[in-house]
Each structure stands twice: as C-alpha cells, then as structure tokens.
Design a protein around this motif. Sequence first.
Motif, PDB file in Angstrom:
ATOM      1  N   ILE A  66       0.889  -1.161   0.000  1.00  0.00           N
ATOM      2  CA  ILE A  66       0.000   0.000   0.000  1.00  0.00           C
ATOM      3  C   ILE A  66       0.927   1.210   0.000  1.00  0.00           C
ATOM      4  O   ILE A  66       1.591   1.495   0.989  1.00  0.00           O
ATOM      5  CB  ILE A  66      -0.934  -0.003   1.214  1.00  0.00           C
ATOM      6  N   VAL A  67       0.976   1.878  -1.134  1.00  0.00           N
ATOM      7  CA  VAL A  67       2.001   2.885  -1.375  1.00  0.00           C
ATOM      8  C   VAL A  67       1.660   4.232  -0.756  1.00  0.00           C
ATOM      9  O   VAL A  67       2.483   4.843  -0.087  1.00  0.00           O
ATOM     10  CB  VAL A  67       2.260   3.036  -2.887  1.00  0.00           C
ATOM     11  N   ARG A  68       0.424   4.703  -0.994  1.00  0.00           N
ATOM     12  CA  ARG A  68       0.064   6.011  -0.435  1.00  0.00           C
ATOM     13  C   ARG A  68      -1.436   6.208  -0.383  1.00  0.00           C
ATOM     14  O   ARG A  68      -2.196   5.531  -1.056  1.00  0.00           O
ATOM     15  CB  ARG A  68       0.728   7.147  -1.197  1.00  0.00           C
ATOM     16  N   HIS A  69      -1.801   7.161   0.454  1.00  0.00           N
ATOM     17  CA  HIS A  69      -3.195   7.575   0.614  1.00  0.00           C
ATOM     18  C   HIS A  69      -3.475   8.643  -0.435  1.00  0.00           C
ATOM     19  O   HIS A  69      -2.676   9.556  -0.628  1.00  0.00           O
ATOM     20  CB  HIS A  69      -3.385   8.138   2.028  1.00  0.00           C
ATOM     21  N   LEU A  70      -4.612   8.534  -1.114  1.00  0.00           N
ATOM     22  CA  LEU A  70      -4.954   9.472  -2.181  1.00  0.00           C
ATOM     23  C   LEU A  70      -6.049  10.449  -1.793  1.00  0.00           C
ATOM     24  O   LEU A  70      -6.377  11.339  -2.563  1.00  0.00           O
ATOM     25  CB  LEU A  70      -5.402   8.698  -3.429  1.00  0.00           C
ATOM     26  N   PRO A 122      -5.858   4.627 -19.925  1.00  0.00           N
ATOM     27  CA  PRO A 122      -4.653   5.460 -19.794  1.00  0.00           C
ATOM     28  C   PRO A 122      -4.895   6.627 -18.828  1.00  0.00           C
ATOM     29  O   PRO A 122      -5.962   7.256 -18.860  1.00  0.00           O
ATOM     30  CB  PRO A 122      -4.402   5.958 -21.215  1.00  0.00           C
ATOM     31  N   LEU A 123      -3.902   6.890 -18.002  1.00  0.00           N
ATOM     32  CA  LEU A 123      -4.029   7.944 -16.997  1.00  0.00           C
ATOM     33  C   LEU A 123      -4.116   9.337 -17.605  1.00  0.00           C
ATOM     34  O   LEU A 123      -4.582  10.262 -16.951  1.00  0.00           O
ATOM     35  CB  LEU A 123      -2.848   7.888 -16.029  1.00  0.00           C
ATOM     36  N   ASP A 124      -3.672   9.493 -18.834  1.00  0.00           N
ATOM     37  CA  ASP A 124      -3.699  10.816 -19.451  1.00  0.00           C
ATOM     38  C   ASP A 124      -4.992  11.093 -20.210  1.00  0.00           C
ATOM     39  O   ASP A 124      -5.086  12.045 -20.973  1.00  0.00           O
ATOM     40  CB  ASP A 124      -2.484  11.008 -20.361  1.00  0.00           C
ATOM     41  N   THR A 125      -6.020  10.274 -19.982  1.00  0.00           N
ATOM     42  CA  THR A 125      -7.321  10.499 -20.610  1.00  0.00           C
ATOM     43  C   THR A 125      -8.337  10.900 -19.554  1.00  0.00           C
ATOM     44  O   THR A 125      -8.054  10.883 -18.355  1.00  0.00           O
ATOM     45  CB  THR A 125      -7.824   9.220 -21.323  1.00  0.00           C
ATOM     46  N   LEU A 170      -8.368  10.258  -9.000  1.00  0.00           N
ATOM     47  CA  LEU A 170      -7.391   9.942 -10.060  1.00  0.00           C
ATOM     48  C   LEU A 170      -6.497  11.144 -10.361  1.00  0.00           C
ATOM     49  O   LEU A 170      -5.307  10.972 -10.655  1.00  0.00           O
ATOM     50  CB  LEU A 170      -8.101   9.448 -11.322  1.00  0.00           C
ATOM     51  N   SER A 171      -7.037  12.335 -10.262  1.00  0.00           N
ATOM     52  CA  SER A 171      -6.213  13.542 -10.440  1.00  0.00           C
ATOM     53  C   SER A 171      -5.158  13.632  -9.343  1.00  0.00           C
ATOM     54  O   SER A 171      -4.012  13.980  -9.600  1.00  0.00           O
ATOM     55  CB  SER A 171      -7.084  14.801 -10.422  1.00  0.00           C
ATOM     56  N   ALA A 172      -5.548  13.315  -8.121  1.00  0.00           N
ATOM     57  CA  ALA A 172      -4.590  13.308  -7.001  1.00  0.00           C
ATOM     58  C   ALA A 172      -3.511  12.266  -7.251  1.00  0.00           C
ATOM     59  O   ALA A 172      -2.334  12.503  -6.982  1.00  0.00           O
ATOM     60  CB  ALA A 172      -5.308  13.027  -5.686  1.00  0.00           C
ATOM     61  N   TYR A 173      -3.907  11.126  -7.767  1.00  0.00           N
ATOM     62  CA  TYR A 173      -2.940  10.069  -8.056  1.00  0.00           C
ATOM     63  C   TYR A 173      -1.935  10.550  -9.100  1.00  0.00           C
ATOM     64  O   TYR A 173      -0.729  10.405  -8.932  1.00  0.00           O
ATOM     65  CB  TYR A 173      -3.659   8.804  -8.546  1.00  0.00           C
ATOM     66  N   ARG A 174      -2.441  11.137 -10.176  1.00  0.00           N
ATOM     67  CA  ARG A 174      -1.548  11.643 -11.235  1.00  0.00           C
ATOM     68  C   ARG A 174      -0.607  12.720 -10.702  1.00  0.00           C
ATOM     69  O   ARG A 174       0.544  12.799 -11.107  1.00  0.00           O
ATOM     70  CB  ARG A 174      -2.363  12.194 -12.400  1.00  0.00           C
ATOM     71  N   ALA A 175      -1.117  13.557  -9.797  1.00  0.00           N
ATOM     72  CA  ALA A 175      -0.313  14.657  -9.247  1.00  0.00           C
ATOM     73  C   ALA A 175       0.672  14.186  -8.186  1.00  0.00           C
ATOM     74  O   ALA A 175       1.571  14.932  -7.798  1.00  0.00           O
ATOM     75  CB  ALA A 175      -1.235  15.728  -8.656  1.00  0.00           C
ATOM     76  N   GLY A 176       0.489  12.966  -7.694  1.00  0.00           N
ATOM     77  CA  GLY A 176       1.397  12.451  -6.669  1.00  0.00           C
ATOM     78  C   GLY A 176       1.117  12.968  -5.282  1.00  0.00           C
ATOM     79  O   GLY A 176       1.965  12.878  -4.399  1.00  0.00           O
ATOM     80  N   GLU A 177      -0.078  13.508  -5.070  1.00  0.00           N
ATOM     81  CA  GLU A 177      -0.425  14.069  -3.760  1.00  0.00           C
ATOM     82  C   GLU A 177      -1.782  13.546  -3.303  1.00  0.00           C
ATOM     83  O   GLU A 177      -2.642  13.262  -4.141  1.00  0.00           O
ATOM     84  CB  GLU A 177      -0.521  15.588  -3.847  1.00  0.00           C
ATOM     85  N   PRO A 178      -2.001  13.495  -1.985  1.00  0.00           N
ATOM     86  CA  PRO A 178      -3.353  13.173  -1.514  1.00  0.00           C
ATOM     87  C   PRO A 178      -4.271  14.353  -1.732  1.00  0.00           C
ATOM     88  O   PRO A 178      -3.820  15.506  -1.771  1.00  0.00           O
ATOM     89  CB  PRO A 178      -3.160  12.884  -0.023  1.00  0.00           C
ATOM     90  N   THR A 179      -5.548  14.096  -1.892  1.00  0.00           N
ATOM     91  CA  THR A 179      -6.527  15.172  -1.985  1.00  0.00           C
ATOM     92  C   THR A 179      -6.890  15.612  -0.585  1.00  0.00           C
ATOM     93  O   THR A 179      -6.631  14.928   0.391  1.00  0.00           O
ATOM     94  CB  THR A 179      -7.807  14.695  -2.699  1.00  0.00           C
ATOM     95  N   GLN A 180      -7.501  16.746  -0.502  1.00  0.00           N
ATOM     96  CA  GLN A 180      -8.044  17.190   0.783  1.00  0.00           C
ATOM     97  C   GLN A 180      -9.389  16.507   0.966  1.00  0.00           C
ATOM     98  O   GLN A 180     -10.110  16.300  -0.011  1.00  0.00           O
ATOM     99  CB  GLN A 180      -8.213  18.703   0.791  1.00  0.00           C
ATOM    100  N   PRO A 181      -9.770  16.188   2.200  1.00  0.00           N
ATOM    101  CA  PRO A 181     -11.082  15.567   2.424  1.00  0.00           C
ATOM    102  C   PRO A 181     -12.167  16.450   1.813  1.00  0.00           C
ATOM    103  O   PRO A 181     -12.099  17.668   1.865  1.00  0.00           O
ATOM    104  CB  PRO A 181     -11.211  15.512   3.941  1.00  0.00           C
TER     105      PRO A 181
END
Length: 165
Positions: A94-98, A138-141, A153-164
């Motif tokens: 489990i790599v990270r929280h999104l 594809p992640l870029d679609t 998915l946007s948070a995943y692409r950006a490499g950051e967790p989203t805010q609640p």
Amino acid sequence: MWCDVWDYGISPGRSIGEQALADLQQRATAEGVALRVGVVLEHDGAVLLLAREEYSAGPRPLNLPGTTVRPGEPLADAVARAVLEETGLRVVDIVRHLGNFDYLDNAGKPVRREHFAVEVAAAGPIRLSNYAGYRWIPLDTDPPVTSSIRHILSAYRAGEPTQPR
C-alpha cells in the motif's frame, strides 16, 4: 496482521505507514461514518477500472476496486481483500493515501471512502467476481467515472493526496 481471503494469506507491505492507516480508521470511527476503501492500480501508464452491467439508461460510470471495511478489520487487510476479491490480484504494498470523499448510502447513513494507491504482484490475469468487465484506461485520458473518482485519479496523477471533501 493477516486476513484470509479465499484461503490465501495476505499481508501487504505498508509503505504508507501503519500509523497513517490507523489514524484514518480512528478518525472515521470518531466521526461516526462507515468506512469503505477504493484502490488505484496502475500498470503501464493505465489504471484498472471495473464495469458493471449496462442498464436501460445507458452505460454506468466505471469503478475502482473497493469494498466495505468490516467491523474490526484493519484498513490494510480491507485494501488487500478488496483487490483480491474483485480482481484476483494480490496487493504487495500500500504505497500512499490518495484522499477520501464522504457520501450518504442508500439508507441515508454517512460513509467515508478512503482511497489508496497500491502495487500488485502481477497485473494479470484479472478474475472478476462482482463486475461484468474491466478496462485499463490510460491515466492521461478523461475516464468515464464519477466526479469524485475523477478527483481521486487527479490526485494520483499529481502524486499528492486530496483534501477531504
């Protein structure tokens, strides 16, 4: 911690950190919300999305693998169980929280869906249990998902967790 699913022992790594998982679970309990998990699996620049049967109103949005967290079940176990039960794939980390989003279930009770990025032992074969099909998108679609999942998915692409939300 171990959970048994289909007689398989699962104990994924927790790069995210054991305390981070415990804190998320304790927060949901303290706030009185039921807990669900959603999982992002990436392979070769694409994310795995699951499709339910189509219905008369047209195609439904695609879904991430996920499940309800059982009473007393650690989040890591629920994440691994969700992926194994819905896809047949084994979570190794489990790599990270999104991030998360809250909503009301059909009975009007509050639910929080926490999302995680994971690594799996192999990207196939996919063995579906609750879905009619799957697609690697594809992640870029702009995938056919709900706005809440699009945000995750946007948070995943950006490499950051989203805010609640």
